[in-house]
Design an enzyme around this catalytic site. Sequence first.
Site, PDB file in Angstrom:
ATOM      1  N   THR A 193       4.211 -32.623 -34.016  1.00 13.94           N
ATOM      2  CA  THR A 193       3.328 -33.980 -34.254  1.00 13.94           C
ATOM      3  C   THR A 193       2.108 -33.482 -35.105  1.00 13.94           C
ATOM      4  O   THR A 193       2.041 -32.328 -35.551  1.00 13.94           O
ATOM      5  CB  THR A 193       2.676 -34.132 -32.889  1.00 13.94           C
ATOM      6  N   ASP A 244      -4.754 -38.148 -24.966  1.00 21.29           N
ATOM      7  CA  ASP A 244      -6.318 -38.093 -24.964  1.00 21.29           C
ATOM      8  C   ASP A 244      -6.732 -37.141 -23.674  1.00 21.29           C
ATOM      9  O   ASP A 244      -6.417 -37.687 -22.725  1.00 21.29           O
ATOM     10  CB  ASP A 244      -6.976 -39.411 -25.060  1.00 21.29           C
ATOM     11  N   LYS A 268     -14.644 -35.278 -20.064  1.00 18.04           N
ATOM     12  CA  LYS A 268     -15.561 -35.674 -19.015  1.00 18.04           C
ATOM     13  C   LYS A 268     -15.122 -35.963 -17.540  1.00 18.04           C
ATOM     14  O   LYS A 268     -14.348 -36.889 -17.645  1.00 18.04           O
ATOM     15  CB  LYS A 268     -16.681 -36.209 -19.465  1.00 18.04           C
ATOM     16  N   GLU A 272       7.746 -42.921 -27.150  1.00 17.45           N
ATOM     17  CA  GLU A 272       6.742 -41.860 -27.524  1.00 17.45           C
ATOM     18  C   GLU A 272       5.422 -42.639 -27.208  1.00 17.45           C
ATOM     19  O   GLU A 272       5.041 -43.860 -27.672  1.00 17.45           O
ATOM     20  CB  GLU A 272       6.771 -41.511 -28.933  1.00 17.45           C
TER      21      GLU A 272
HETATM   22  C1  LIG Z   1      -4.868 -37.070 -29.748  1.00 20.34           C
HETATM   23  S1  LIG Z   1      -3.913 -38.513 -30.345  1.00 20.34           S
HETATM   24  C2  LIG Z   1      -2.218 -37.774 -30.579  1.00 20.34           C
HETATM   25  C3  LIG Z   1      -1.298 -38.491 -31.485  1.00 20.34           C
HETATM   26  C4  LIG Z   1       0.027 -37.723 -31.721  1.00 20.34           C
HETATM   27  N1  LIG Z   1       0.815 -37.671 -30.235  1.00 20.34           N
HETATM   28  C5  LIG Z   1       0.033 -36.226 -32.269  1.00 20.34           C
HETATM   29  O1  LIG Z   1       0.135 -35.478 -31.455  1.00 20.34           O
HETATM   30  O2  LIG Z   1      -0.243 -36.287 -33.301  1.00 20.34           O
HETATM   31  C6  LIG Z   1      -3.552 -39.650 -28.971  1.00 20.34           C
HETATM   32  C7  LIG Z   1      -2.901 -40.869 -29.310  1.00 20.34           C
HETATM   33  O3  LIG Z   1      -2.738 -41.508 -28.165  1.00 20.34           O
HETATM   34  C8  LIG Z   1      -3.308 -42.973 -28.205  1.00 20.34           C
HETATM   35  N2  LIG Z   1      -3.819 -43.200 -26.985  1.00 20.34           N
HETATM   36  C9  LIG Z   1      -4.404 -42.769 -25.949  1.00 20.34           C
HETATM   37  N3  LIG Z   1      -4.386 -43.260 -24.966  1.00 20.34           N
HETATM   38  C10 LIG Z   1      -3.780 -44.253 -24.888  1.00 20.34           C
HETATM   39  C11 LIG Z   1      -3.360 -45.465 -24.242  1.00 20.34           C
HETATM   40  N4  LIG Z   1      -4.020 -45.283 -22.690  1.00 20.34           N
HETATM   41  N5  LIG Z   1      -2.369 -46.131 -24.350  1.00 20.34           N
HETATM   42  C12 LIG Z   1      -1.845 -46.289 -25.590  1.00 20.34           C
HETATM   43  N6  LIG Z   1      -2.288 -45.248 -26.593  1.00 20.34           N
HETATM   44  C13 LIG Z   1      -3.176 -44.415 -26.249  1.00 20.34           C
HETATM   45  C14 LIG Z   1      -4.297 -42.673 -29.250  1.00 20.34           C
HETATM   46  O4  LIG Z   1      -4.705 -43.895 -30.115  1.00 20.34           O
HETATM   47  C15 LIG Z   1      -3.603 -41.814 -30.138  1.00 20.34           C
HETATM   48  O5  LIG Z   1      -2.721 -42.448 -31.061  1.00 20.34           O
END
Ligand SMILES: C[S@@+](CC[C@H](N)C(=O)[O-])C[C@H]1O[C@@H](n2cnc3c(N)ncnc32)[C@H](O)[C@@H]1O
Length: 209
Positions: free
Chosen positions: A186, A112, A116, A37
Amino acid sequence: MRELKVVAPELRLDPERALDGLDWTEVFGEPGRVEIEIGPGKGKFLVEAASTRPDVHMLGVDWANKYLRMVEGKALRAELKNVRFIRIDAKEFVHRAVPEHSVSAYYVFYPDPWPKKRHHKRRFFQPPTIDDLSRTLIHGAYLHVATDFRGYWEHLEPLLDAHADFERQAAFGSPEFPVPTDQPLTNFEAKYLVQGRDRFRGSWRRKDA
Ligand SMILES: C[S@@+](CC[C@H](N)C(=O)[O-])C[C@H]1O[C@@H](n2cnc3c(N)ncnc32)[C@H](O)[C@@H]1O
C-alpha cells in the site's frame, strides 16, 4: 463537513441504501467473487488487485472523501469495471450492510491506530467488529491485516488468534493473494518501509462451518 463532489458517481454506492443490506450482484451488475478493502487510502493495493484480476469484484470502504476521490480517479484512468466505493464508517458498514457469508477476502492495511488510551474504542478491530468480519466472510475465506504500530498489533493479534472462527496462517498471504507479498502493498507501507518503521502483518482464515 462540506460534501465534496464525487468523482465517479457510477462507482460510488449510496451509504443510506447500503445500510438496509446489499445485494452484491446488484452492486457489481453481475454475480462473482467479492473482496473488500477497509480504508484503501490512496488506493495502491485496491487498484493493483483489481487490475490484475478483472473477474474479482473489489469494494473500497473509506470515510474520507479526499482519499475516495483519489482512488476513484485512478480506477477511472485504469478503466476498471470491477471496483466500487462507499463513504461510510467501516465498522457500521460491516455490521449492517454486508450480507452473511458473502465476502471472499477482507484486507485491512494500516488502519488508524488511535494510540491514545481514551481513543482505543475508535479502533476498527474490536470484538463486535471481529464477530461481524467472521459472520460476513465465506467459510475458508481470509482476513489480511497489516500495521506499523506495535500497540495496535498487540491489541488485535490476540483477539484474532483467540477467536473461535479464525485460524491463524503460518505466513502472511493466501493462495489467492492478489499481489506479491514481498513488495510494498500500500501507499503507507511503501512510505513506512523507506522510514524503517516496524511492520506487523498477519492472515487469518475463516474456519469451515
Ligand atoms: C492510515 S490510512 C491507510 C491507508 C491505506 N490502507 C494504506 O495502507 O496506504 C487509514 C485509512 O483508513 C480510513 N479509515 C480509518 N478509519 C475508518 C473507518 N472507521 N471507516 C472507514 N475508513 C476509515 C482512513 O480514511 C484512511 O484512508
